[in-house]
Design a protein around this motif. Structure first.
Motif, PDB file in Angstrom:
ATOM      1  N   HIS A  15       0.815  -1.213   0.000  1.00  0.00           N
ATOM      2  CA  HIS A  15       0.000   0.000   0.000  1.00  0.00           C
ATOM      3  C   HIS A  15       0.853   1.269   0.000  1.00  0.00           C
ATOM      4  CE1 HIS A  15      -3.386  -2.634   0.862  1.00  0.00           C
ATOM      5  NE2 HIS A  15      -4.157  -1.622   0.516  1.00  0.00           N
ATOM      6  N   SER A  16       2.168   1.124  -0.052  1.00  0.00           N
ATOM      7  CA  SER A  16       3.042   2.300  -0.076  1.00  0.00           C
ATOM      8  C   SER A  16       2.910   3.002  -1.431  1.00  0.00           C
ATOM      9  CB  SER A  16       4.496   1.901   0.180  1.00  0.00           C
ATOM     10  OG  SER A  16       4.991   1.119  -0.894  1.00  0.00           O
ATOM     11  N   GLU A  17       3.308   4.254  -1.469  1.00  0.00           N
ATOM     12  CA  GLU A  17       3.164   5.050  -2.696  1.00  0.00           C
ATOM     13  C   GLU A  17       3.802   4.391  -3.918  1.00  0.00           C
ATOM     14  OE1 GLU A  17       3.937   9.569  -4.293  1.00  0.00           O
ATOM     15  OE2 GLU A  17       3.852   9.196  -2.133  1.00  0.00           O
ATOM     16  N   PRO A  18       5.015   3.865  -3.829  1.00  0.00           N
ATOM     17  CA  PRO A  18       5.591   3.272  -5.041  1.00  0.00           C
ATOM     18  C   PRO A  18       4.966   1.924  -5.430  1.00  0.00           C
ATOM     19  CG  PRO A  18       7.166   3.151  -3.228  1.00  0.00           C
ATOM     20  CD  PRO A  18       5.984   3.934  -2.743  1.00  0.00           C
ATOM     21  N   GLU A  19       4.267   1.267  -4.510  1.00  0.00           N
ATOM     22  CA  GLU A  19       3.747  -0.074  -4.777  1.00  0.00           C
ATOM     23  C   GLU A  19       2.255  -0.116  -5.142  1.00  0.00           C
ATOM     24  OE1 GLU A  19       5.464  -2.963  -4.960  1.00  0.00           O
ATOM     25  OE2 GLU A  19       7.302  -1.830  -4.637  1.00  0.00           O
ATOM     26  N   ALA A  20       1.470   0.856  -4.686  1.00  0.00           N
ATOM     27  CA  ALA A  20       0.027   0.845  -4.969  1.00  0.00           C
ATOM     28  C   ALA A  20      -0.184   0.986  -6.482  1.00  0.00           C
ATOM     29  CB  ALA A  20      -0.662   1.972  -4.215  1.00  0.00           C
ATOM     30  N   TRP A  21      -1.098   0.200  -7.011  1.00  0.00           N
ATOM     31  CA  TRP A  21      -1.328   0.199  -8.456  1.00  0.00           C
ATOM     32  C   TRP A  21      -2.069   1.458  -8.893  1.00  0.00           C
ATOM     33  CZ3 TRP A  21      -3.538  -5.418  -9.370  1.00  0.00           C
ATOM     34  CH2 TRP A  21      -2.571  -6.351  -8.982  1.00  0.00           C
ATOM     35  N   LYS A  22      -1.543   2.121  -9.903  1.00  0.00           N
ATOM     36  CA  LYS A  22      -2.135   3.363 -10.414  1.00  0.00           C
ATOM     37  C   LYS A  22      -3.578   3.156 -10.851  1.00  0.00           C
ATOM     38  CE  LYS A  22      -1.401   7.019 -13.870  1.00  0.00           C
ATOM     39  NZ  LYS A  22      -2.801   7.308 -13.924  1.00  0.00           N
ATOM     40  N   GLU A  23      -3.875   2.026 -11.480  1.00  0.00           N
ATOM     41  CA  GLU A  23      -5.240   1.770 -11.958  1.00  0.00           C
ATOM     42  C   GLU A  23      -6.238   1.724 -10.798  1.00  0.00           C
ATOM     43  OE1 GLU A  23      -2.522  -0.887 -14.580  1.00  0.00           O
ATOM     44  OE2 GLU A  23      -2.591  -0.236 -12.488  1.00  0.00           O
ATOM     45  N   ILE A  24      -5.798   1.229  -9.654  1.00  0.00           N
ATOM     46  CA  ILE A  24      -6.669   1.140  -8.486  1.00  0.00           C
ATOM     47  C   ILE A  24      -6.923   2.535  -7.925  1.00  0.00           C
ATOM     48  CG2 ILE A  24      -6.931   0.169  -6.165  1.00  0.00           C
ATOM     49  CD1 ILE A  24      -7.082  -1.807  -8.660  1.00  0.00           C
ATOM     50  N   LEU A  25      -5.876   3.321  -7.796  1.00  0.00           N
ATOM     51  CA  LEU A  25      -6.031   4.695  -7.302  1.00  0.00           C
ATOM     52  C   LEU A  25      -6.918   5.510  -8.235  1.00  0.00           C
ATOM     53  CD1 LEU A  25      -2.337   5.348  -6.190  1.00  0.00           C
ATOM     54  CD2 LEU A  25      -4.239   4.429  -4.830  1.00  0.00           C
ATOM     55  N   ASP A  26      -6.695   5.386  -9.539  1.00  0.00           N
ATOM     56  CA  ASP A  26      -7.523   6.098 -10.523  1.00  0.00           C
ATOM     57  C   ASP A  26      -8.974   5.647 -10.446  1.00  0.00           C
ATOM     58  OD1 ASP A  26      -5.253   7.440 -11.354  1.00  0.00           O
ATOM     59  OD2 ASP A  26      -4.982   6.226 -13.177  1.00  0.00           O
ATOM     60  N   GLY A  27      -9.194   4.346 -10.261  1.00  0.00           N
ATOM     61  CA  GLY A  27     -10.541   3.818 -10.171  1.00  0.00           C
ATOM     62  C   GLY A  27     -11.283   4.344  -8.956  1.00  0.00           C
ATOM     63  N   ILE A  28     -10.604   4.407  -7.828  1.00  0.00           N
ATOM     64  CA  ILE A  28     -11.212   4.945  -6.602  1.00  0.00           C
ATOM     65  C   ILE A  28     -11.659   6.387  -6.842  1.00  0.00           C
ATOM     66  CG2 ILE A  28     -10.685   5.672  -4.237  1.00  0.00           C
ATOM     67  CD1 ILE A  28      -8.857   3.115  -4.103  1.00  0.00           C
ATOM     68  N   ARG A  29     -10.795   7.168  -7.454  1.00  0.00           N
ATOM     69  CA  ARG A  29     -11.145   8.560  -7.748  1.00  0.00           C
ATOM     70  C   ARG A  29     -12.296   8.644  -8.751  1.00  0.00           C
ATOM     71  NH1 ARG A  29      -5.270   8.803  -7.998  1.00  0.00           N
ATOM     72  NH2 ARG A  29      -4.505   9.771  -6.101  1.00  0.00           N
ATOM     73  N   SER A  30     -12.295   7.752  -9.747  1.00  0.00           N
ATOM     74  CA  SER A  30     -13.291   7.839 -10.824  1.00  0.00           C
ATOM     75  C   SER A  30     -14.715   7.565 -10.353  1.00  0.00           C
ATOM     76  CB  SER A  30     -12.926   6.892 -11.974  1.00  0.00           C
ATOM     77  OG  SER A  30     -13.257   5.559 -11.658  1.00  0.00           O
ATOM     78  N   VAL A  31     -14.887   6.853  -9.236  1.00  0.00           N
ATOM     79  CA  VAL A  31     -16.243   6.610  -8.741  1.00  0.00           C
ATOM     80  C   VAL A  31     -16.733   7.729  -7.830  1.00  0.00           C
ATOM     81  CG1 VAL A  31     -16.039   4.099  -9.000  1.00  0.00           C
ATOM     82  CG2 VAL A  31     -15.566   5.151  -6.764  1.00  0.00           C
ATOM     83  N   GLY A  32     -15.905   8.766  -7.627  1.00  0.00           N
ATOM     84  CA  GLY A  32     -16.340   9.945  -6.890  1.00  0.00           C
ATOM     85  C   GLY A  32     -15.783  10.089  -5.492  1.00  0.00           C
ATOM     86  N   ILE A  33     -14.879   9.214  -5.098  1.00  0.00           N
ATOM     87  CA  ILE A  33     -14.275   9.309  -3.763  1.00  0.00           C
ATOM     88  C   ILE A  33     -13.239  10.434  -3.769  1.00  0.00           C
ATOM     89  CG2 ILE A  33     -12.778   8.109  -2.110  1.00  0.00           C
ATOM     90  CD1 ILE A  33     -14.320   5.521  -2.907  1.00  0.00           C
ATOM     91  N   LEU A  34     -13.363  11.341  -2.813  1.00  0.00           N
ATOM     92  CA  LEU A  34     -12.453  12.484  -2.711  1.00  0.00           C
ATOM     93  C   LEU A  34     -11.176  12.126  -1.965  1.00  0.00           C
ATOM     94  CD1 LEU A  34     -15.105  15.182  -1.749  1.00  0.00           C
ATOM     95  CD2 LEU A  34     -14.061  14.816  -4.003  1.00  0.00           C
TER      96      LEU A  34
END
Length: 125
Positions: free
Chosen positions: A37-56
């Motif tokens: 879950h560290s910044e270099p290891e978290a998958w970009k697609e997952i972070l983008d997906g979380i944002r895309s569903v409206g989570i701030l």
């Protein structure tokens, strides 16, 4: 930790969801879960997906093997709709399966099935 954590300001009213989950009680697994879950290891697609569903904002806190997650959203956010959409996004289930080895959950569970919504029982305004 006793200095507190600064909270982001959004310029709009938000609502907060609080959830919990337990990890397997194994220090090596917990260390690896933290690393993934560290910044270099978290998958970009997952972070983008979380944002895309409206989570701030999404924050995960840990004590021992207990996780506590805070999710902040706009007031008009619909949890059930967003979680159904999140589960269909690219690599989301792959991520859930990748994390499941650390979590006390059933095989193939979605994020919404793993994390248990907590009830606010007290507040001081």
């Amino acid at each position: 930790m006793t200095n507190g954590y600064q909270i982001k300001e959004y310029g709009q009213p938000v609502k907060r969801y609080c959830q919990t989950m337990d990890l397997k009680d194994d220090p090596q697994l917990i260390a690896e879960y933290r690393r993934r879950h560290s910044e270099p290891e978290a998958w970009k697609e997952i972070l983008d997906g979380i944002r895309s569903v409206g989570i701030l904002e999404m924050e995960i806190y840990i004590l021992g093997n207990r996780l506590f997650m805070i999710v902040e959203t706009p007031l008009d956010f619909d949890w059930d709709t967003a979680m159904k959409r999140l589960a269909t996004l690219p690599r989301q289930q792959e991520w859930e399966d990748y994390m499941a080895m650390f979590q006390q959950c059933r095989e193939g569970a979605t994020s919404d099935e793993k994390w248990q919504m907590m009830e606010r029982m007290f507040y001081l305004y």
